[in-house]
Design a protein around this motif. Structure first.
Motif, short mmCIF file in Angstrom:
data_model
loop_
_atom_site.label_atom_id
_atom_site.label_comp_id
_atom_site.label_asym_id
_atom_site.label_seq_id
_atom_site.Cartn_x
_atom_site.Cartn_y
_atom_site.Cartn_z
N VAL A 51 5.14 -1.08 -1.65
CA VAL A 51 4.26 -1.42 -2.76
C VAL A 51 3.46 -0.19 -3.17
CG1 VAL A 51 4.04 -3.87 -2.19
CG2 VAL A 51 2.45 -2.23 -1.19
N TYR A 52 2.89 -0.25 -4.35
CA TYR A 52 1.95 0.77 -4.81
C TYR A 52 0.57 0.13 -4.76
CZ TYR A 52 6.29 2.63 -6.81
OH TYR A 52 7.57 3.09 -6.99
N VAL A 53 -0.37 0.80 -4.10
CA VAL A 53 -1.69 0.22 -3.88
C VAL A 53 -2.77 1.11 -4.47
CG1 VAL A 53 -3.34 -0.59 -2.15
CG2 VAL A 53 -0.89 -0.81 -1.71
N GLU A 54 -3.62 0.52 -5.28
CA GLU A 54 -4.80 1.20 -5.80
C GLU A 54 -6.00 0.62 -5.07
OE1 GLU A 54 -5.24 1.48 -10.08
OE2 GLU A 54 -3.10 1.04 -10.27
N ALA A 55 -6.63 1.43 -4.22
CA ALA A 55 -7.75 0.94 -3.43
C ALA A 55 -8.91 1.92 -3.40
CB ALA A 55 -7.30 0.62 -2.01
N GLU A 56 -8.85 2.93 -4.24
CA GLU A 56 -9.94 3.89 -4.39
C GLU A 56 -10.45 4.44 -3.06
OE1 GLU A 56 -12.95 2.47 -7.06
OE2 GLU A 56 -11.46 1.49 -8.31
N GLY A 57 -9.54 4.87 -2.19
CA GLY A 57 -9.91 5.51 -0.94
C GLY A 57 -10.44 4.58 0.13
N LEU A 58 -10.30 3.28 -0.05
CA LEU A 58 -10.83 2.33 0.92
C LEU A 58 -9.87 1.99 2.06
CD1 LEU A 58 -12.67 -0.11 -1.50
CD2 LEU A 58 -13.68 1.64 -0.03
N CYS B 203 -11.87 -5.42 -4.13
CA CYS B 203 -10.80 -5.57 -5.12
C CYS B 203 -9.64 -4.65 -4.73
CB CYS B 203 -11.32 -5.20 -6.51
SG CYS B 203 -10.08 -5.38 -7.80
N LEU B 204 -8.45 -5.17 -4.83
CA LEU B 204 -7.25 -4.40 -4.49
C LEU B 204 -6.20 -4.67 -5.55
CD1 LEU B 204 -6.34 -2.61 -2.07
CD2 LEU B 204 -5.29 -4.65 -1.12
N ARG B 205 -5.62 -3.59 -6.09
CA ARG B 205 -4.55 -3.72 -7.08
C ARG B 205 -3.24 -3.28 -6.42
NH1 ARG B 205 -6.42 -5.09 -11.80
NH2 ARG B 205 -8.60 -4.67 -12.31
N VAL B 206 -2.24 -4.14 -6.50
CA VAL B 206 -0.96 -3.89 -5.85
C VAL B 206 0.15 -4.13 -6.86
CG1 VAL B 206 0.59 -4.63 -4.00
CG2 VAL B 206 -1.89 -4.66 -3.64
N GLU B 207 1.11 -3.21 -6.87
CA GLU B 207 2.32 -3.39 -7.68
C GLU B 207 3.52 -3.34 -6.74
OE1 GLU B 207 4.90 -1.04 -11.10
OE2 GLU B 207 2.79 -0.52 -10.82
N VAL B 208 4.40 -4.32 -6.87
CA VAL B 208 5.60 -4.33 -6.05
C VAL B 208 6.50 -3.21 -6.54
CG1 VAL B 208 7.60 -5.68 -5.30
CG2 VAL B 208 5.40 -6.81 -5.68
N ALA B 209 6.90 -2.33 -5.64
CA ALA B 209 7.74 -1.18 -6.00
C ALA B 209 9.15 -1.64 -6.35
CB ALA B 209 7.78 -0.19 -4.83
N PRO B 210 9.87 -0.84 -7.14
CA PRO B 210 11.26 -1.18 -7.46
C PRO B 210 12.10 -1.28 -6.19
CG PRO B 210 10.50 0.64 -8.82
CD PRO B 210 9.44 0.41 -7.78
N GLU B 211 13.07 -2.16 -6.23
CA GLU B 211 13.97 -2.33 -5.09
C GLU B 211 14.85 -1.11 -4.96
OE1 GLU B 211 16.47 -5.99 -3.19
OE2 GLU B 211 16.25 -5.90 -5.35
N GLU B 212 15.10 -0.66 -3.75
CA GLU B 212 15.93 0.54 -3.53
C GLU B 212 17.26 0.14 -2.95
OE1 GLU B 212 14.47 4.18 -2.58
OE2 GLU B 212 12.46 3.75 -3.20
#
Length: 106
Positions: free
Chosen positions: A54-61, A97-106
């Motif tokens: 996944v891709y995670v945006e957590a601002e260094g947390l 708050c946590l933003r997560v995007e499921v990464a493309p399947e490989e």
């Protein structure tokens, strides 16, 4: 202090959903609880398959990936600086708050 945080998830279909997540669980568990079905986690969360990428945006947390996670991420074609393995991310206090995007399947 609260035991929950807001989880924003974008699936491979680009649809977004929001839910409350609990502090202390793994991100993989939280994504499953939120109904995210695109993540197979074929190894059962043992950091040996990278199918929970996944891709995670957590601002260094979040703590930096451990050596095993880093090595597994290095095998992926779709890796970015936001790449994490959901099975290896534990949600600690201090995240609201946590933003997560499921990464493309490989």
């Amino acid at each position: 202090m609260t035991n929950t945080f807001r989880l924003h998830v974008t699936g491979r279909d680009a649809k977004s959903r929001e839910s409350d997540g609990r502090i202390g669980g793994s991100l993989l568990e939280l994504l499953r609880d939120a109904g995210v079905e695109e993540i197979s986690a074929m190894c059962g969360g043992n950091c040996s398959c990278a199918t929970c990428h996944v891709y995670v945006e957590a601002e260094g947390l979040l703590p930096e990936p451990c050596i095993d996670e880093s090595e597994m991420l290095d095998t992926l074609l779709q890796q970015t600086p936001l790449s994490r393995l959901a099975c290896q991310v534990t949600i600690a206090a201090g995240i609201d708050c946590l933003r997560v995007e499921v990464a493309p399947e490989e």
